[in-house]
Every structure is written in structure tokens, then in C-alpha cells.
Enzyme design. Structure first.
Site, PDB file in Angstrom:
ATOM      1  N   ASP A  90       0.882  -1.166   0.000  1.00  0.00           N
ATOM      2  CA  ASP A  90       0.000   0.000   0.000  1.00  0.00           C
ATOM      3  C   ASP A  90       0.923   1.221   0.000  1.00  0.00           C
ATOM      4  O   ASP A  90       1.575   1.516   1.007  1.00  0.00           O
ATOM      5  CB  ASP A  90      -0.910   0.008   1.239  1.00  0.00           C
ATOM      6  CG  ASP A  90      -1.987   1.078   1.108  1.00  0.00           C
ATOM      7  OD1 ASP A  90      -1.809   1.985   0.277  1.00  0.00           O
ATOM      8  OD2 ASP A  90      -2.990   1.010   1.835  1.00  0.00           O
ATOM      9  N   ILE A  92       0.372   4.436  -0.087  1.00  0.00           N
ATOM     10  CA  ILE A  92      -0.044   5.423   0.926  1.00  0.00           C
ATOM     11  C   ILE A  92      -1.253   4.838   1.639  1.00  0.00           C
ATOM     12  O   ILE A  92      -2.355   4.803   1.083  1.00  0.00           O
ATOM     13  CB  ILE A  92      -0.418   6.791   0.300  1.00  0.00           C
ATOM     14  CG1 ILE A  92       0.777   7.413  -0.433  1.00  0.00           C
ATOM     15  CG2 ILE A  92      -0.914   7.733   1.404  1.00  0.00           C
ATOM     16  CD1 ILE A  92       0.518   8.817  -0.980  1.00  0.00           C
ATOM     17  N   ASP A  93      -1.055   4.355   2.834  1.00  0.00           N
ATOM     18  CA  ASP A  93      -2.203   3.915   3.625  1.00  0.00           C
ATOM     19  C   ASP A  93      -2.623   5.121   4.463  1.00  0.00           C
ATOM     20  O   ASP A  93      -1.844   5.619   5.282  1.00  0.00           O
ATOM     21  CB  ASP A  93      -1.858   2.722   4.516  1.00  0.00           C
ATOM     22  CG  ASP A  93      -3.132   2.149   5.127  1.00  0.00           C
ATOM     23  OD1 ASP A  93      -4.126   1.986   4.390  1.00  0.00           O
ATOM     24  OD2 ASP A  93      -3.142   1.903   6.336  1.00  0.00           O
ATOM     25  N   THR A  95      -4.784   7.536   2.524  1.00  0.00           N
ATOM     26  CA  THR A  95      -4.802   8.514   1.426  1.00  0.00           C
ATOM     27  C   THR A  95      -5.685   9.714   1.768  1.00  0.00           C
ATOM     28  O   THR A  95      -5.341  10.857   1.463  1.00  0.00           O
ATOM     29  CB  THR A  95      -5.281   7.836   0.120  1.00  0.00           C
ATOM     30  OG1 THR A  95      -4.407   6.752  -0.164  1.00  0.00           O
ATOM     31  CG2 THR A  95      -5.274   8.810  -1.047  1.00  0.00           C
TER      32      THR A  95
HETATM   33  C1  LIP Z   1      -7.652   3.054   4.081  1.00  0.00           C
HETATM   34  C2  LIP Z   1      -7.540   2.173   5.312  1.00  0.00           C
HETATM   35  C3  LIP Z   1      -8.536   2.601   6.357  1.00  0.00           C
HETATM   36  C4  LIP Z   1      -9.916   2.438   5.804  1.00  0.00           C
HETATM   37  C5  LIP Z   1     -10.076   3.211   4.516  1.00  0.00           C
HETATM   38  C6  LIP Z   1      -9.007   2.844   3.505  1.00  0.00           C
HETATM   39  P1  LIP Z   1      -6.120   3.644   1.921  1.00  0.00           P
HETATM   40  O1  LIP Z   1      -6.662   2.683   3.141  1.00  0.00           O
HETATM   41  O2  LIP Z   1      -6.317   2.157   5.869  1.00  0.00           O
HETATM   42  O3  LIP Z   1      -8.419   1.812   7.514  1.00  0.00           O
HETATM   43  O4  LIP Z   1     -10.858   2.847   6.746  1.00  0.00           O
HETATM   44  O5  LIP Z   1     -11.338   2.934   3.960  1.00  0.00           O
HETATM   45  O6  LIP Z   1      -9.154   1.528   3.008  1.00  0.00           O
HETATM   46  O7  LIP Z   1      -7.221   3.665   0.911  1.00  0.00           O
HETATM   47  O8  LIP Z   1      -5.831   4.990   2.480  1.00  0.00           O
HETATM   48  O9  LIP Z   1      -4.922   2.911   1.446  1.00  0.00           O
END
Ligand code: LIP
Length: 276
Positions: A90, A92-93, A95
């Protein structure tokens, strides 16, 4: 073979650090926001740039390895976990946090062989915290060992979760009903960093006793899952069964006692699997 995985892990740490620099630099400028599955499922050019940077570099060094990357899957690549060495990325986790400059944004890199995580790297790049775990070797933050909380009384616990990116009223109702049930156990509090990877590192660090979410993806939790288990925590499905990384549902907790208590209160639903 063990040394190969250590080389791969060292490379993952270096790449996560480099990716973090790209993220921090991008925060100084306007961010062009696009959408994916719905109007609140966001992506930016930085997500795509970071994923390309990581995948290209890994391909040069480990040409036989496979990938599951959030933005590659969004662009149409298949999302299937095989027995082959596979990097689960991932870029950017968090985003949405990134778009709003909310200060929890992570680069998450997991590595699986025979469908078993071998190492996990989560770089919380605005906090400059590098979380790492290698199977059988413990979990660390900036080199310091991590240990989950020893608190087994859920009523003395802090729980992390997220609202996710579905705005389907039936899904939102289940998210709120789970949240209400858990708050009213009662627990000390409920928090959410806005990134699954960071929430899981908070479990591993002992700052929260558990994290649960339905609607996450394999790339959000692959690296974090090993960081939690190597810090002494447990992982399970929201119905109390075995964790299935492709199921888009997770409970990560300091103990089986806390996890199983939460499972009773979670109003579970099943989002479409990542590998379907
Ligand atoms: C996010 C997750 C978060 C979830 C969001 C999204 P992203 O990941 O880390 O926990 O609530 O819906 O999936 O999209 O920023 O990689």
C-alpha cells in the site's frame, strides 16, 4: 533462503524510507485528487508514483517475485495470493489523511511466501516511525522492541477502528451498530488514526488493546498483521474464526480474551473479497 528474505526486508525498509520522502515532499504542494470505487475512495498521483517506485525497484532486485499493489489492482491487475514470494504494497495507507494533511500516513509493505507473511514494514512517514517485523524475530519501532498491552479487561481498554470508505447506508448502519455495542461494553475509548496500518502498529505498541475493521483490503493489513503477531498479539476474523487476509475483515488484538469479547459485539458483514 532465510538470508534472501533478510535482503528483501532490508530493501523494503530502504524503499519505505525513500517513499516516505516522496510523500513528505508531496505534502508541500497541491495534491490532485481522483476517485476510485466511489466519491470518497480517493487516490492521488503520489499514491501511483510511490507504488511504481517500489515495484520497479523490487523488480530490478528480485525479478521473480510477484506483487499485489493497491494502485495496480485499481488499474486492473489481478489480486491473487499464491505460494510465490509476493510483495503486498500500500503506497499510501491513509490517502484521505494525506489529501487533508491529517498527520498519519503510512507506506505499508508486506512480504508473503507460501501464503505466510515473512516480514512487514510500515513507515508512518510524518511521525518518522519505522515499524518492522520479521517472522520469528519480533517487532520493532525505530529499532526498539514492541510489546502489546497486557490489559485483558476489555472495560479497561482502548479500541481502534475506522468508518471505512463505503457510504452504503446498510454498511454504515452495521459499522455504527458495532461501534455502539463496543462503546457501551463500556470501553475506555474508541480511536482511529485513519490508516489500518498505523492502527495495527498502535496495537503492537500497546497504545490500544485492539483494532477491528470491515472493508479494509489485503494491502492495508498484510504488513501490520505480522507486526501485531510478532509483538505478541492475536489476529482473527470478525466472527472469531481464522483471519483470512483476502476477506476484508480483521480483528487485531493484544489477547484472545479481548478479541473474542469484541467479536460478540461486532455486527459483521462481508464486503466482496479482494480475490474475487
Ligand atoms: C484506508 C484504510 C482505512 C480504511 C479506509 C481505507 P487507503 O486505506 O487504511 O483503515 O478505513 O477505507 O481503506 O485507501 O488509504 O490505502
Amino acid at each position: 533462503m532465510a538470508d534472501d528474505w533478510q535482503n528483501a526486508m532490508d530493501h523494503a525498509v530502504a524503499l519505505a524510507r525513500r517513499a516516505g520522502e516522496v510523500v513528505r515532499e508531496a505534502l508541500q504542494h497541491d495534491r490532485k485528487v481522483m476517485t476510485k470505487s466511489c466519491s470518497v475512495d480517493l487516490v492521488t498521483q503520489t499514491d501511483q508514483k510511490v507504488e511504481t517506485l517500489i515495484i520497479q525497484s523490487v523488480k530490478e532486485k528480485f525479478p521473480t517475485h510477484r506483487f499485489i499493489g493497491e494502485e495496480s489492482v485499481a488499474a486492473g491487475e489481478v489480486c491473487v495470493l499464491t505460494d510465490s514470494p509476493t510483495w503486498i504494497i500500500d503506497p499510501i495507507d491513509g490517502t484521505t489523511n494525506f489529501v487533508h494533511a491529517f498527520p498519519f500516513v503510512a507506506v505499508s509493505i508486506g512480504f508473503s511466501v507460501n501464503k505466510q507473511m515473512q516480514f512487514g514494514v510500515v513507515y508512518s512517514c510524518l511521525e518518522d516511525k519505522m515499524y518492522t517485523a520479521r517472522r520469528g524475530n519480533g517487532a520493532f519501532c525505530n529499532g526498539e522492541p514492541l510489546q502489546v498491552s497486557q490489559q485483558e479487561d476489555v472495560k479497561q481498554s482502548m479500541i481502534a477502528t475506522e468508518f471505512g470508505s463505503s457510504r452504503d447506508p446498510e454498511v454504515v448502519d452495521k459499522i455504527f451498530s458495532s461501534l455502539r455495542n463496543i462503546l457501551c461494553i463500556p470501553v475506555h475509548g474508541v480511536r482511529g488514526a485513519g490508516t489500518a496500518a498505523v492502527n495495527m502498529c498502535l496495537v503492537a505498541s500497546g497504545c490500544v488493546e485492539a483494532y477491528y475493521e470491515m472493508g479494509i483490503h489485503v494491502w492495508d493489513v498484510a504488513a501490520g498483521s505480522l507486526i501485531v503477531s510478532e509483538a505478541g498479539g492475536v489476529l482473527m476474523d470478525v466472527d472469531g474464526g481464522e483471519l483470512d487476509l483476502m476477506s476484508r475483515r480483521i480483528v487485531a488484538a493484544n489477547s484472545r480474551t479481548v478479541a473474542e469479547r469484541l467479536v460478540i459485539e461486532i455486527d459483521a458483514f462481508s464486503p466482496p473479497r479482494d480475490d474475487k
